[in-house]
Write an enzyme that holds these catalytic residues in place. Structure first.
Site, PDB file in Angstrom:
ATOM      1  N   LEU A 235      31.994  42.938  52.640  1.00  0.00           N
ATOM      2  CA  LEU A 235      30.671  42.838  52.224  1.00  0.00           C
ATOM      3  C   LEU A 235      30.004  43.133  50.881  1.00  0.00           C
ATOM      4  O   LEU A 235      30.496  44.149  50.352  1.00  0.00           O
ATOM      5  CB  LEU A 235      29.331  43.473  53.124  1.00  0.00           C
ATOM      6  N   ASP A 238      33.158  43.977  44.812  1.00  0.00           N
ATOM      7  CA  ASP A 238      33.251  43.694  43.341  1.00  0.00           C
ATOM      8  C   ASP A 238      33.614  42.559  43.034  1.00  0.00           C
ATOM      9  O   ASP A 238      34.767  42.116  43.430  1.00  0.00           O
ATOM     10  CB  ASP A 238      34.165  44.917  42.896  1.00  0.00           C
TER      11      ASP A 238
END
Lengths: 348, 399
Positions: A235, A238
């Site tokens: 989720l 980066d």
């Protein structure tokens, strides 16, 4: 007994505050860092993460708190058992249950929003959050400890005859949270410990979630056996915008092979991001990877994990407040089409 | 003045051995006669081998049928040759520094394992001129290769298993041995977990197609079941080699001590090879002047190690038929021999073979003022955080 509950109330666990545990998002996954990881999955002692799910040997000196909860929580434990459903190895249970295995993994779990939301939905399932940032893992460990402690306190109150202690209706709560997201954000409101039950009993009592500090890009096979997991969550990862950093992205051809290895055929990989470029990248790589197949939106509507994926994390809420878009892509792990006579993929 | 040492030895199943020294390599046959070389004036009858690209030879391999040979340099130049006439079939520039290469079972592809963690597949057939140039991305001579699989770690070695269902085995700096299906290497078959340090070498054997043997910086040689990744046996080298440190015959010098670890006694496996004719595995260890023989028995298992002394610490080893050829590492007050050859003796052990050894040692090699010392494998293999005081690195630095 009375003295004990008094003492319990005085020692009401406090939820940690995120602002003391902030850490910048970017970490170089290729640099050498000292991590603890087992030599192989069978060497990992998961009982320290999920003490309630692993039996304490008779005659073994367990810690006092755990034994106390086993005795006190017995009545409540049986009730909780009923709520959880059959087959669950409940708290204080003497059932000769086989060692439970972690089935859900949240890769880059951050402050734990997803785990805390999922825990009561799947009380029989062990879930682990993996995070590379030390401060963030420390926060989440304290958070889970506090949530468990609060649940224990609630159980004691209920045992002591307090009829105001209720079980949370998890589905209704989730629907409320989704509705709340549409409401305007009040910046002066105190930091809410959203989607963690502090006032009501939650199925599983948060005993089924845990967090670890781990570099997922290097050590997943040390922790998980082949086909061990049924769900993997990635989720708001980066994005690593710079081209030279693309290898560090958590979705890559290299990592997909490892996710496919630890995920059982029929298992699901959930990805969500608010960065369209990253969504495109993820979809491109996942579509090209022979062991994953896209799950259609229509099928996702019946998956109870999806609303948590979309709404339960700190990042997810931030995106919603900023009226950003969230791009969801979920894939099923399938049998290898290249293997002649491959078995059909089992149902999820 | 000293002779430039041999850094790499590679043997073919059809009776040829390649010896590499800096940017050159020589090909010899079973009698030690040099049949081909990249260097000039080696032997009047030797075929001259064309060199492409720059850099020292880093890795070399023969195909299983012996028809092809490949060499890769430190400057990423890969060249594939036919072994009958030493003509160049194909050249290729690898994207990253390549640490190991291996041909696939049919010889149709060369697998390259690089320091970035990726294995690439290079077709070995000669490129069709127009098609390749059209495909090149930046207009250069290099064609893009398909990445076959990747680790998030430096790859140390790559090998392919024997048997009807081939697997590709890759080992890395993060202690892992990975077994992947071939050619569908996105499908990981198993992980071999157990080594405690970087895994330097993996060997497969036709006489035992279900197992593989690895060597690592942790001073062990391990036997694995390929299809399951199960660790079958561990051989601790300290038990059989520690006396070489006690006797002072193990070379432990400044560069070894700079390998960032506490102890001075290290057992870093440089290479594990299967000796097909002998049904054994042969191991050489950095800085210790021995060859370790591990006989294989059905079981499967490795029997008690036999240790054969050699004059000087090794750099590499290869097995040519029933001959074990060891290249000596550069050692300051060392012998002028480049290699030593061992062959089975009547007592069942190995003894020095002066005939082949003598022939190979007669190889004309360059003379240099100072022989460059090869750095210890622990310099690149060890984990960087081990030498930092108070290793509380939470990875917060750097992007």
């Amino acid at each position: 007994m009375a003295a004990e509950s008094e003492q319990g109330q005085e020692q009401q666990p406090k939820l940690p505050q995120k602002r003391y545990f902030r850490q910048r998002a970017h970490v170089n996954v290729f640099s050498d860092m000292a991590f603890e990881y087992p030599e192989r999955p069978s060497a990992q002692d998961w009982s320290t993460h999920y003490p309630a799910y692993f039996r304490v040997q008779a005659g073994q000196a367990g810690d006092a708190k755990r034994q106390a909860s086993a005795e006190d929580g017995d009545t409540a434990g049986r009730e909780a058992q009923a709520k959880r459903g059959p087959g669950a190895a409940g708290i204080g249970s003497d059932a000769d249950a086989p060692a439970a295995k972690v089935e859900f993994a949240d890769i880059g779990c951050g402050y734990g929003g997803l785990l805390v939301a999922l825990a009561p939905l799947y009380p029989n399932t062990l879930m682990v959050g993996m995070e590379i940032r030390t401060k963030v893992v420390n926060y989440l460990q304290k958070r889970i400890e506090a949530l468990r402690g609060l649940q224990h306190g609630l159980l004691q109150r209920q045992n002591g005859g307090d009829t105001s202690v209720e079980w949370v209706d998890v589905r209704a709560k989730l629907r409320q949270e989704i509705a709340d997201l549409a409401a305007p954000h009040d910046p002066s409101a105190p930091e809410l410990h959203d989607n963690g039950e502090t006032e009501r009993l939650a199925p599983g009592h948060y005993e089924n979630i845990a967090s670890m500090r781990i570099n997922c890009q290097k050590y997943l096979p040390n922790f998980f056996e082949k086909g061990q997991l049924s769900k993997i969550f990635i989720l708001f990862a980066d994005p690593h915008f710079k081209r030279r950093k693309h290898k560090a992205r958590i979705v890559s051809a290299t990592m997909l092979a490892e996710y496919a290895y630890i995920l059982r055929p029929g298992g699901v990989l959930y990805t969500i991001t608010d960065v369209k470029d990253l969504y495109d990248w993820n979809v491109r790589h996942l579509d090209a990877f022979p062991l994953f197949e896209r799950i259609a939106d229509a099928e996702l509507e019946t998956d109870p994990a999806v609303p948590c994926v979309v709404n339960s994390t700190e990042e997810g809420k931030k995106v919603a407040r900023n009226k950003g878009s969230k791009y969801l892509a979920c894939y099923r792990r399938i049998e290898d089409p290249a293997e002649a006579g491959a078995a059909p993929t089992p149902a999820a | 003045m000293a002779r430039l040492p041999i850094s790499l030895v590679e043997a073919s199943p059809t009776g040829l051995v390649a010896l590499a020294s800096d940017a050159d390599f020589h090909i010899a046959d079973r009698t030690g006669k040099v049949v081909a070389s990249t260097a000039d004036g080696v032997a009047s009858s030797a075929v001259h081998i064309g060199k492409h690209g720059t850099g020292a030879i880093r890795a070399a391999a023969f195909s299983r049928d012996g028809a092809l040979f490949a060499a890769c340099t430190t400057e990423k130049a890969v060249t594939i040759y036919r072994t009958d006439d030493w003509s160049v079939v194909r050249t290729h520039e690898a994207e990253k520094r390549t640490n190991a290469i291996a041909f696939d079972p049919s010889g149709a592809f060369l697998l390259t394992a690089d320091k970035f963690g990726d294995v690439h597949r290079i077709p070995t057939a000669a490129p069709a001129p127009s098609a390749e140039v059209a495909m090149a991305e930046d207009g250069g001579a290099k064609a893009k290769t398909e990445p076959l699989l990747g680790h998030v770690s430096i790859l140390c070695d790559v090998a392919v298993s024997y048997g009807p269902r081939p697997f590709v085995l890759t080992c890395d700096r993060d202690e892992k041995l990975r077994v992947s299906r071939y050619p569908n290497a996105y499908n990981i078959q198993a992980f071999g977990l157990g080594h405690k340090e970087f895994v330097t070498s993996v060997a497969t054997a036709q006489f035992a197609p279900d197992i593989a043997v690895t060597g690592a910086g942790d001073g062990t040689v391990r036997l694995w079941d390929i299809a399951s990744g199960r660790l079958l046996q561990t051989v601790e080298l300290e038990g059989i080699l520690s006396k070489y440190y006690a006797d002072g015959r193990a070379v432990c010098d400044k560069s070894t001590r700079e390998d960032r670890t506490a102890g001075a006694e290290r057992y870093g496996v440089l290479r594990v090879r299967a000796a097909e004719d002998l049904r054994q595995f042969v191991v050489v260890v950095e800085r210790i002047p021995v060859v370790v023989i591990l006989p294989f028995s059905e079981g499967p298992g490795l029997d008690s190690a036999r240790v054969v002394d050699i004059a000087s610490p090794p750099a590499d080893v290869a097995v040519l038929g029933d001959r074990v050829i060891v290249a000596y590492a550069p050692a300051a007050p060392g012998p002028s021999d480049l290699v030593v050859v061992l062959s089975p003796s009547s007592s069942g052990s190995l003894a020095v073979d002066e005939t082949l050894g003598g022939a190979l040692n007669a190889l004309p090699t360059a003379e240099v003022d100072v022989v460059p010392q090869a750095p210890s494998i622990f310099v690149w293999g060890g984990k960087a955080y081990l030498d930092r005081p108070g290793n509380e690195d939470d990875g917060d630095g750097g992007d």
